[in-house]
Design a protein around this motif. Structure first.
Motif, PDB file in Angstrom:
ATOM      1  N   ALA A 195       0.835  -1.205   0.000  1.00 26.03           N
ATOM      2  CA  ALA A 195       0.000   0.000   0.000  1.00 26.03           C
ATOM      3  C   ALA A 195       0.869   1.253   0.000  1.00 26.03           C
ATOM      4  N   LYS A 196       1.965   1.245   0.757  1.00 30.52           N
ATOM      5  CA  LYS A 196       2.883   2.389   0.740  1.00 30.52           C
ATOM      6  C   LYS A 196       3.498   2.548  -0.644  1.00 30.52           C
ATOM      7  N   GLY A 197       3.777   1.430  -1.318  1.00 28.95           N
ATOM      8  CA  GLY A 197       4.301   1.498  -2.679  1.00 28.95           C
ATOM      9  C   GLY A 197       3.297   2.114  -3.641  1.00 28.95           C
ATOM     10  N   VAL A 198       2.027   1.744  -3.505  1.00 29.50           N
ATOM     11  CA  VAL A 198       0.982   2.307  -4.361  1.00 29.50           C
ATOM     12  C   VAL A 198       0.855   3.811  -4.110  1.00 29.50           C
ATOM     13  N   ILE A 199       0.883   4.209  -2.851  1.00 30.63           N
ATOM     14  CA  ILE A 199       0.797   5.641  -2.524  1.00 30.63           C
ATOM     15  C   ILE A 199       1.982   6.397  -3.130  1.00 30.63           C
ATOM     16  N   ALA A 200       3.177   5.809  -3.064  1.00 31.09           N
ATOM     17  CA  ALA A 200       4.353   6.448  -3.658  1.00 31.09           C
ATOM     18  C   ALA A 200       4.199   6.569  -5.170  1.00 31.09           C
ATOM     19  N   LEU A 201       3.670   5.528  -5.822  1.00 26.11           N
ATOM     20  CA  LEU A 201       3.432   5.612  -7.272  1.00 26.11           C
ATOM     21  C   LEU A 201       2.446   6.729  -7.602  1.00 26.11           C
ATOM     22  N   LEU A 202       1.383   6.836  -6.806  1.00 30.57           N
ATOM     23  CA  LEU A 202       0.409   7.905  -7.019  1.00 30.57           C
ATOM     24  C   LEU A 202       1.041   9.275  -6.812  1.00 30.57           C
TER      25      LEU A 202
END
Length: 156
Positions: free
Chosen positions: A26-33
């Protein structure tokens, strides 16, 4: 019996590792966003937004650190920020994959990565005591404990 022999679960895999893996993903997805948002907005829109935030916070966007920050936002610095954010996202995804697959290196990466933040979180709690600071510290301590316990079990 055939299906049972094909499915041989890792004895180290447990719900704690999977929960942390989902959290890291989830932290990775937030960073991508965040990286996509930076790329989409561009330096001019980012400067305009930060200028508006500074005014709302009663900070002078013409002098001091806010002015330095606004001057530092350009296409090159934004590109570096996007690259660093993408590298962070990749690291979170790699860690999540390693934890989901119960790899020892995933536990090491997660434990070290979470432990690095502990001194800063302790400082934040002492400097600005509050529920948010205490909660962040508690979650990070839990992550370090679960991953440390996993690594200790592997040594036995």
């Amino acid at each position: 019996m055939e299906a049972q022999s094909r499915y041989n679960p890792d004895p180290h895999a447990h719900p704690g590792l999977h929960a942390i893996a989902v959290f890291e993903a989830a932290k990775g997805v937030i960073a991508l966003l965040a990286a996509a948002g930076l790329a989409w907005a561009g330096p001019t829109a980012l400067q305009h937004t930060l200028d508006g935030v500074a005014v709302k916070l009663h900070l002078n966007p013409s002098h001091g650190p806010v002015a330095s920050l606004l001057r530092g936002i350009n296409p090159e610095s934004l590109g570096v920020a996007i690259a660093v954010t993408l590298a962070y996202a990749l690291m979170r995804f790699v860690e999540a994959w390693g934890l989901w697959r119960a790899k020892a290196w995933g536990s090491w990466l997660g434990c070290i990565g979470a432990a690095i933040y502990l001194p800063f979180e302790l400082y934040a709690l002492v400097a600005h005591p509050g529920w948010l600071e205490a909660g962040v510290l508690a979650v990070n301590l839990l992550v370090v404990w679960v991953l440390g316990r996993d690594l200790a079990k592997r040594r036995r």
